[in-house]
Design a protein around this motif. Structure first.
Motif, mmCIF file in Angstrom:
data_model
loop_
_atom_site.group_PDB
_atom_site.id
_atom_site.type_symbol
_atom_site.label_atom_id
_atom_site.label_comp_id
_atom_site.label_asym_id
_atom_site.label_seq_id
_atom_site.Cartn_x
_atom_site.Cartn_y
_atom_site.Cartn_z
ATOM 1 N N GLN A 1 56.415 18.382 66.607
ATOM 2 C CA GLN A 1 57.251 17.342 66.003
ATOM 3 C C GLN A 1 57.103 16.011 66.740
ATOM 4 O O GLN A 1 57.150 14.947 66.121
ATOM 5 C CB GLN A 1 58.711 17.794 65.952
ATOM 6 C CG GLN A 1 58.944 19.007 65.058
ATOM 7 C CD GLN A 1 58.470 18.806 63.625
ATOM 8 O OE1 GLN A 1 58.520 17.705 63.063
ATOM 9 N NE2 GLN A 1 57.990 19.872 63.011
ATOM 10 N N ALA A 2 56.905 16.062 68.039
ATOM 11 C CA ALA A 2 56.684 14.824 68.791
ATOM 12 C C ALA A 2 55.420 14.128 68.295
ATOM 13 O O ALA A 2 55.420 12.909 68.078
ATOM 14 C CB ALA A 2 56.565 15.122 70.290
ATOM 15 N N GLU A 3 54.343 14.887 68.090
ATOM 16 C CA GLU A 3 53.098 14.295 67.585
ATOM 17 C C GLU A 3 53.307 13.640 66.237
ATOM 18 O O GLU A 3 52.785 12.558 65.965
ATOM 19 C CB GLU A 3 51.997 15.359 67.483
ATOM 20 C CG GLU A 3 51.377 15.723 68.806
ATOM 21 C CD GLU A 3 50.772 14.529 69.529
ATOM 22 O OE1 GLU A 3 50.084 13.718 68.889
ATOM 23 O OE2 GLU A 3 51.006 14.394 70.744
ATOM 24 N N ARG A 4 54.086 14.271 65.380
ATOM 25 C CA ARG A 4 54.356 13.709 64.052
ATOM 26 C C ARG A 4 55.190 12.439 64.144
ATOM 27 O O ARG A 4 54.955 11.484 63.406
ATOM 28 C CB ARG A 4 55.011 14.755 63.159
ATOM 29 C CG ARG A 4 54.048 15.881 62.814
ATOM 30 C CD ARG A 4 54.665 16.924 61.932
ATOM 31 N NE ARG A 4 53.645 17.896 61.537
ATOM 32 C CZ ARG A 4 53.748 18.672 60.469
ATOM 33 N NH1 ARG A 4 54.810 18.605 59.691
ATOM 34 N NH2 ARG A 4 52.794 19.529 60.185
ATOM 35 N N LEU A 5 56.153 12.419 65.048
ATOM 36 C CA LEU A 5 56.964 11.209 65.244
ATOM 37 C C LEU A 5 56.101 10.063 65.780
ATOM 38 O O LEU A 5 56.266 8.912 65.374
ATOM 39 C CB LEU A 5 58.124 11.490 66.203
ATOM 40 C CG LEU A 5 59.309 12.238 65.615
ATOM 41 C CD1 LEU A 5 60.223 12.740 66.723
ATOM 42 C CD2 LEU A 5 60.079 11.357 64.651
ATOM 43 N N ILE A 6 55.202 10.385 66.684
ATOM 44 C CA ILE A 6 54.307 9.375 67.254
ATOM 45 C C ILE A 6 53.433 8.777 66.148
ATOM 46 O O ILE A 6 53.294 7.554 66.040
ATOM 47 C CB ILE A 6 53.454 9.994 68.385
ATOM 48 C CG1 ILE A 6 54.342 10.292 69.598
ATOM 49 C CG2 ILE A 6 52.294 9.085 68.766
ATOM 50 C CD1 ILE A 6 53.709 11.224 70.617
ATOM 51 N N GLN A 7 52.882 9.645 65.315
ATOM 52 C CA GLN A 7 52.019 9.171 64.224
ATOM 53 C C GLN A 7 52.797 8.356 63.193
ATOM 54 O O GLN A 7 52.325 7.329 62.721
ATOM 55 C CB GLN A 7 51.328 10.353 63.541
ATOM 56 C CG GLN A 7 50.284 11.022 64.415
ATOM 57 C CD GLN A 7 49.742 12.307 63.801
ATOM 58 O OE1 GLN A 7 50.075 12.668 62.678
ATOM 59 N NE2 GLN A 7 48.904 13.006 64.563
ATOM 60 N N ARG A 8 53.980 8.816 62.839
ATOM 61 C CA ARG A 8 54.741 8.156 61.766
ATOM 62 C C ARG A 8 55.386 6.850 62.214
ATOM 63 O O ARG A 8 55.393 5.864 61.488
ATOM 64 C CB ARG A 8 55.806 9.128 61.252
ATOM 65 C CG ARG A 8 56.861 8.535 60.346
ATOM 66 C CD ARG A 8 56.459 8.584 58.895
ATOM 67 N NE ARG A 8 57.318 7.789 58.053
ATOM 68 C CZ ARG A 8 58.249 8.270 57.272
ATOM 69 N NH1 ARG A 8 58.451 9.572 57.194
ATOM 70 N NH2 ARG A 8 58.977 7.472 56.523
ATOM 71 N N TYR A 9 55.974 6.833 63.420
ATOM 72 C CA TYR A 9 56.772 5.686 63.845
ATOM 73 C C TYR A 9 56.143 4.872 64.971
ATOM 74 O O TYR A 9 56.670 3.817 65.329
ATOM 75 C CB TYR A 9 58.168 6.143 64.279
ATOM 76 C CG TYR A 9 58.951 6.787 63.158
ATOM 77 C CD1 TYR A 9 59.629 6.017 62.215
ATOM 78 C CD2 TYR A 9 58.990 8.174 63.029
ATOM 79 C CE1 TYR A 9 60.334 6.618 61.181
ATOM 80 C CE2 TYR A 9 59.697 8.774 61.999
ATOM 81 C CZ TYR A 9 60.364 7.989 61.074
ATOM 82 O OH TYR A 9 61.053 8.584 60.047
ATOM 83 N N GLY A 10 55.083 5.364 65.574
ATOM 84 C CA GLY A 10 54.442 4.628 66.658
ATOM 85 C C GLY A 10 55.125 4.776 68.005
ATOM 86 O O GLY A 10 55.009 3.902 68.865
ATOM 87 N N PHE A 11 55.834 5.880 68.197
ATOM 88 C CA PHE A 11 56.488 6.119 69.485
ATOM 89 C C PHE A 11 55.457 6.260 70.601
ATOM 90 O O PHE A 11 54.335 6.695 70.384
ATOM 91 C CB PHE A 11 57.318 7.410 69.450
ATOM 92 C CG PHE A 11 58.672 7.254 68.849
ATOM 93 C CD1 PHE A 11 59.712 6.699 69.579
ATOM 94 C CD2 PHE A 11 58.914 7.664 67.547
ATOM 95 C CE1 PHE A 11 60.974 6.560 69.028
ATOM 96 C CE2 PHE A 11 60.166 7.532 66.984
ATOM 97 C CZ PHE A 11 61.204 6.978 67.724
ATOM 98 N N ILE A 12 55.872 5.921 71.791
ATOM 99 C CA ILE A 12 55.118 6.199 73.013
ATOM 100 C C ILE A 12 55.725 7.471 73.593
ATOM 101 O O ILE A 12 56.940 7.551 73.787
ATOM 102 C CB ILE A 12 55.237 5.029 74.019
ATOM 103 C CG1 ILE A 12 54.639 3.753 73.418
ATOM 104 C CG2 ILE A 12 54.562 5.398 75.340
ATOM 105 C CD1 ILE A 12 55.014 2.499 74.171
ATOM 106 N N SER A 13 54.879 8.460 73.860
ATOM 107 C CA SER A 13 55.366 9.745 74.344
ATOM 108 C C SER A 13 55.679 9.697 75.831
ATOM 109 O O SER A 13 54.862 9.288 76.646
ATOM 110 C CB SER A 13 54.315 10.825 74.082
ATOM 111 O OG SER A 13 54.744 12.051 74.619
ATOM 112 N N ILE A 14 56.884 10.141 76.169
ATOM 113 C CA ILE A 14 57.295 10.335 77.553
ATOM 114 C C ILE A 14 57.591 11.831 77.665
ATOM 115 O O ILE A 14 58.705 12.284 77.431
ATOM 116 C CB ILE A 14 58.546 9.491 77.909
ATOM 117 C CG1 ILE A 14 58.378 8.027 77.538
ATOM 118 C CG2 ILE A 14 58.919 9.676 79.376
ATOM 119 C CD1 ILE A 14 57.358 7.271 78.356
ATOM 120 N N ALA A 15 56.550 12.617 77.936
ATOM 121 C CA ALA A 15 56.645 14.077 77.909
ATOM 122 C C ALA A 15 56.472 14.630 79.315
ATOM 123 O O ALA A 15 55.372 14.603 79.861
ATOM 124 C CB ALA A 15 55.599 14.653 76.967
#
Length: 192
Positions: A17-31
């Motif tokens: 789901q994080a990958e999908r959010l990154i693709q859809r909204y342009g989030f920067i991942s802090i994992a």
């Protein structure tokens, strides 16, 4: 900054789901988990310490977790969309994050909780172990320890964010696309 936390037990689908959010909204991942695995893969200075905790199914100490998260957040643009994936994992980390973000005149805007029952998680983790060969998913005792720590350490942050009216629960047992749709409906409300 616009900041979201994605939280759920090990195997709940946070990574997908994080990958999908990154693709859809342009989030920067802090994992945090990815940071720790990267530190081990690159033979970083904390490799042995991290391995000792991960191999026993324990959480890495806050001192190291907070240091890594702080460095990563400080390196991001101030107008970025940050997605905290698997962090915070404890109430102490949650309060640290709130205080840290106020230094940047920002806050956590929403917390999305992927709710998945324990019996389904074990099946998912075993499946993931065969696909990704992650050592922390291959041993039943490690999985049991991780689940116990999750129950004791991570679940209390849900009440913390619920009290702030930031918590949004999603049924993580749904089909992957249905989970994504539920998360996107939450996101569309939060971003407006």
């Amino acid at each position: 900054m616009f900041n979201i936390i994605l939280v759920g037990p090990p195997g709940s689908g946070k990574g997908t789901q994080a990958e999908r959010l990154i693709q859809r909204y342009g989030f920067i991942s802090i994992a945090l988990g990815a940071l720790l695995r990267q530190e081990m893969a690159e033979n970083g200075p904390n490799k042995k310490l991290i391995e000792s905790y991960i191999n026993s199914g324990q959480l890495v100490p806050d001192s190291l977790s907070l240091q890594l998260i702080t460095q990563l957040v400080e390196a991001q643009p101030t107008d970025g969309l940050l997605l905290f994936d698997g962090f915070p994992r404890t109430l102490a980390q949650a309060t640290f994050l709130d205080n840290f973000l106020t230094e940047y005149q920002t806050k956590i805007d929403g917390v999305i909780f992927l709710d998945v029952s324990s019996e389904h998680l074990l099946k998912r983790l075993k499946h993931r172990a065969t696909i990704e060969a992650r050592s922390d998913d291959q041993d039943d005792s490690k999985i049991k320890t991780r689940m116990q720590i999750y129950q004791e350490e991570t679940l209390p942050i849900l009440n913390y964010y619920k009290a702030q009216e930031k918590l949004h629960c999603v049924n993580g047992l749904q089909d992957v696309d249905q989970v994504t749709q539920a998360i996107e409906a939450i996101m569309d409300r939060l971003i407006l």
